[in-house]
Design a protein around this motif. Structure first.
Motif, PDB file in Angstrom:
ATOM      1  N   THR A 261      26.825  37.718  56.016  1.00  0.00           N
ATOM      2  CA  THR A 261      25.720  36.655  56.167  1.00  0.00           C
ATOM      3  C   THR A 261      25.747  35.282  56.498  1.00  0.00           C
ATOM      4  O   THR A 261      27.339  35.428  55.670  1.00  0.00           O
ATOM      5  N   MET A 262      25.210  34.493  56.434  1.00  0.00           N
ATOM      6  CA  MET A 262      26.079  33.089  56.731  1.00  0.00           C
ATOM      7  C   MET A 262      24.053  32.451  56.185  1.00  0.00           C
ATOM      8  O   MET A 262      22.908  32.459  56.329  1.00  0.00           O
ATOM      9  N   GLY A 263      24.664  31.289  55.738  1.00  0.00           N
ATOM     10  CA  GLY A 263      23.223  31.355  55.271  1.00  0.00           C
ATOM     11  C   GLY A 263      23.523  28.843  54.942  1.00  0.00           C
ATOM     12  O   GLY A 263      24.711  28.432  55.040  1.00  0.00           O
ATOM     13  N   TRP A 264      22.544  28.497  55.116  1.00  0.00           N
ATOM     14  CA  TRP A 264      22.228  27.015  54.354  1.00  0.00           C
ATOM     15  C   TRP A 264      21.769  27.228  53.362  1.00  0.00           C
ATOM     16  O   TRP A 264      20.785  27.756  52.612  1.00  0.00           O
ATOM     17  N   TYR A 265      22.457  25.842  51.805  1.00  0.00           N
ATOM     18  CA  TYR A 265      21.708  25.468  50.903  1.00  0.00           C
ATOM     19  C   TYR A 265      21.945  24.303  50.840  1.00  0.00           C
ATOM     20  O   TYR A 265      22.687  23.755  51.284  1.00  0.00           O
ATOM     21  N   LEU A 266      21.038  23.935  49.406  1.00  0.00           N
ATOM     22  CA  LEU A 266      20.606  22.533  50.149  1.00  0.00           C
ATOM     23  C   LEU A 266      21.042  21.980  47.884  1.00  0.00           C
ATOM     24  O   LEU A 266      20.736  22.824  47.611  1.00  0.00           O
ATOM     25  N   GLN A 267      21.494  20.874  47.509  1.00  0.00           N
ATOM     26  CA  GLN A 267      21.359  20.173  46.512  1.00  0.00           C
ATOM     27  C   GLN A 267      20.695  18.580  46.819  1.00  0.00           C
ATOM     28  O   GLN A 267      21.288  17.919  47.305  1.00  0.00           O
ATOM     29  N   ALA A 268      19.844  18.699  45.317  1.00  0.00           N
ATOM     30  CA  ALA A 268      18.777  17.655  45.925  1.00  0.00           C
ATOM     31  C   ALA A 268      19.514  16.609  44.231  1.00  0.00           C
ATOM     32  O   ALA A 268      20.270  17.580  43.653  1.00  0.00           O
ATOM     33  N   PRO A 269      19.304  15.797  44.617  1.00  0.00           N
ATOM     34  CA  PRO A 269      19.887  14.637  43.596  1.00  0.00           C
ATOM     35  C   PRO A 269      19.517  14.856  42.679  1.00  0.00           C
ATOM     36  O   PRO A 269      18.664  15.367  41.917  1.00  0.00           O
ATOM     37  N   GLY A 270      20.263  15.048  41.215  1.00  0.00           N
ATOM     38  CA  GLY A 270      19.565  15.868  39.903  1.00  0.00           C
ATOM     39  C   GLY A 270      19.621  16.954  40.030  1.00  0.00           C
ATOM     40  O   GLY A 270      18.978  17.009  38.789  1.00  0.00           O
ATOM     41  N   LYS A 271      19.868  17.317  40.643  1.00  0.00           N
ATOM     42  CA  LYS A 271      19.303  19.254  40.733  1.00  0.00           C
ATOM     43  C   LYS A 271      19.992  20.089  41.278  1.00  0.00           C
ATOM     44  O   LYS A 271      21.211  19.733  41.856  1.00  0.00           O
ATOM     45  N   GLN A 272      19.772  21.728  41.062  1.00  0.00           N
ATOM     46  CA  GLN A 272      20.877  22.352  41.218  1.00  0.00           C
ATOM     47  C   GLN A 272      20.694  23.100  42.728  1.00  0.00           C
ATOM     48  O   GLN A 272      19.820  22.004  43.170  1.00  0.00           O
ATOM     49  N   ARG A 273      21.679  23.263  43.405  1.00  0.00           N
ATOM     50  CA  ARG A 273      22.373  24.113  45.020  1.00  0.00           C
ATOM     51  C   ARG A 273      20.864  25.203  44.646  1.00  0.00           C
ATOM     52  O   ARG A 273      20.675  26.113  43.695  1.00  0.00           O
ATOM     53  N   GLU A 274      20.191  25.163  45.800  1.00  0.00           N
ATOM     54  CA  GLU A 274      19.319  26.476  45.507  1.00  0.00           C
ATOM     55  C   GLU A 274      19.360  26.194  47.449  1.00  0.00           C
ATOM     56  O   GLU A 274      19.173  26.130  48.274  1.00  0.00           O
ATOM     57  N   LEU A 275      18.997  27.913  47.622  1.00  0.00           N
ATOM     58  CA  LEU A 275      18.980  28.630  49.089  1.00  0.00           C
ATOM     59  C   LEU A 275      17.784  27.707  50.010  1.00  0.00           C
ATOM     60  O   LEU A 275      16.508  27.484  49.833  1.00  0.00           O
ATOM     61  N   VAL A 276      18.668  27.500  51.258  1.00  0.00           N
ATOM     62  CA  VAL A 276      17.813  27.872  51.864  1.00  0.00           C
ATOM     63  C   VAL A 276      16.918  28.482  52.700  1.00  0.00           C
ATOM     64  O   VAL A 276      16.192  29.058  53.295  1.00  0.00           O
TER      65      VAL A 276
ATOM     66  N   GLU B  68      11.247  14.783  51.190  1.00  0.00           N
ATOM     67  CA  GLU B  68      11.597  15.472  49.896  1.00  0.00           C
ATOM     68  C   GLU B  68      12.403  16.417  50.292  1.00  0.00           C
ATOM     69  O   GLU B  68      13.320  17.397  49.150  1.00  0.00           O
ATOM     70  N   ASP B  69      12.775  17.024  52.251  1.00  0.00           N
ATOM     71  CA  ASP B  69      13.898  17.379  52.032  1.00  0.00           C
ATOM     72  C   ASP B  69      15.611  16.792  52.676  1.00  0.00           C
ATOM     73  O   ASP B  69      16.061  17.329  52.774  1.00  0.00           O
ATOM     74  N   THR B  70      15.052  15.474  51.374  1.00  0.00           N
ATOM     75  CA  THR B  70      16.707  14.744  51.528  1.00  0.00           C
ATOM     76  C   THR B  70      17.277  15.559  50.652  1.00  0.00           C
ATOM     77  O   THR B  70      16.832  15.961  49.556  1.00  0.00           O
ATOM     78  N   ALA B  71      18.967  15.676  50.846  1.00  0.00           N
ATOM     79  CA  ALA B  71      19.500  16.643  49.693  1.00  0.00           C
ATOM     80  C   ALA B  71      21.153  16.817  51.037  1.00  0.00           C
ATOM     81  O   ALA B  71      20.931  15.986  51.887  1.00  0.00           O
ATOM     82  N   VAL B  72      21.635  16.512  50.477  1.00  0.00           N
ATOM     83  CA  VAL B  72      23.646  17.680  50.799  1.00  0.00           C
ATOM     84  C   VAL B  72      23.245  19.060  50.948  1.00  0.00           C
ATOM     85  O   VAL B  72      22.583  19.551  50.146  1.00  0.00           O
ATOM     86  N   TYR B  73      23.477  19.293  52.232  1.00  0.00           N
ATOM     87  CA  TYR B  73      22.843  20.412  52.899  1.00  0.00           C
ATOM     88  C   TYR B  73      24.604  21.314  52.596  1.00  0.00           C
ATOM     89  O   TYR B  73      25.424  21.166  53.872  1.00  0.00           O
ATOM     90  N   TYR B  74      24.315  22.133  52.165  1.00  0.00           N
ATOM     91  CA  TYR B  74      25.796  22.530  52.224  1.00  0.00           C
ATOM     92  C   TYR B  74      26.166  24.367  52.980  1.00  0.00           C
ATOM     93  O   TYR B  74      24.788  25.404  53.091  1.00  0.00           O
ATOM     94  N   CYS B  75      26.385  24.972  54.046  1.00  0.00           N
ATOM     95  CA  CYS B  75      26.537  26.354  54.641  1.00  0.00           C
ATOM     96  C   CYS B  75      27.515  27.258  53.765  1.00  0.00           C
ATOM     97  O   CYS B  75      28.586  26.467  52.456  1.00  0.00           O
ATOM     98  N   ASN B  76      27.414  28.432  53.630  1.00  0.00           N
ATOM     99  CA  ASN B  76      27.843  29.337  52.966  1.00  0.00           C
ATOM    100  C   ASN B  76      27.725  30.251  54.293  1.00  0.00           C
ATOM    101  O   ASN B  76      27.331  30.762  55.150  1.00  0.00           O
ATOM    102  N   ALA B  77      29.227  31.245  53.748  1.00  0.00           N
ATOM    103  CA  ALA B  77      29.804  32.604  54.771  1.00  0.00           C
ATOM    104  C   ALA B  77      30.250  33.719  54.116  1.00  0.00           C
ATOM    105  O   ALA B  77      30.643  33.027  53.310  1.00  0.00           O
ATOM    106  N   ASP B  78      30.036  35.377  53.638  1.00  0.00           N
ATOM    107  CA  ASP B  78      30.405  35.959  53.008  1.00  0.00           C
ATOM    108  C   ASP B  78      31.776  36.676  54.368  1.00  0.00           C
ATOM    109  O   ASP B  78      31.220  36.846  55.155  1.00  0.00           O
TER     110      ASP B  78
END
Length: 121
Positions: free
Chosen positions: A33-48, A88-98
């Motif tokens: 699985t590959m995926g994208w997550y986001l982390q908005a300022p002051g918040k936890q990283r969450e799945l997209v 509200e989509d403003t965030a750092v977007y992180y890629c994840n891969a298994d």
């Protein structure tokens, strides 16, 4: 040994679109699985969104109909098309891969360094 490198972030006006890319490189035997997550300022990283090696997709409710995840298995690359963007989509977007690095190793999570997406109103 394994690197995930993201690109495609930037500044966009509300209602606009961006496409993020993430390519895995290094010693790779198999990617699940590959995926994208986001982390908005002051918040936890969450799945997209996530996508399996067979193309099955999953999205968080807030992006359904606006974001599209896809992948090119031959290129070890996952994409995220962001459309109808909102501030509200403003965030750092992180890629994840298994990723499995050898046939006998277990799958392990890898993360990219993140790419900033800023949506102006």
């Amino acid at each position: 040994q394994v690197q995930l490198v993201e690109s495609g972030g930037g500044l966009v006006q509300a209602g606009g679109s961006l496409t993020l890319s993430c390519t895995a490189s290094g010693i790779i035997f198999s990617i699940n699985t590959m995926g994208w997550y986001l982390q908005a300022p002051g918040k936890q990283r969450e799945l997209v969104a996530t996508i399996t090696s067979g193309g099955g997709t999953n999205y968080v409710d807030s992006v359904k109909g606006r974001f599209t995840i896809s992948r090119d298995n031959a290129k070890n690359t996952v994409y995220l098309r962001l459309s109808s963007l909102k501030p509200e989509d403003t965030a750092v977007y992180y890629c994840n891969a298994d990723i499995k690095t050898t046939w006998f190793s277990a799958f392990r999570d890898y993360w990219g360094q993140g790419t900033q997406v800023t949506v102006s109103s």
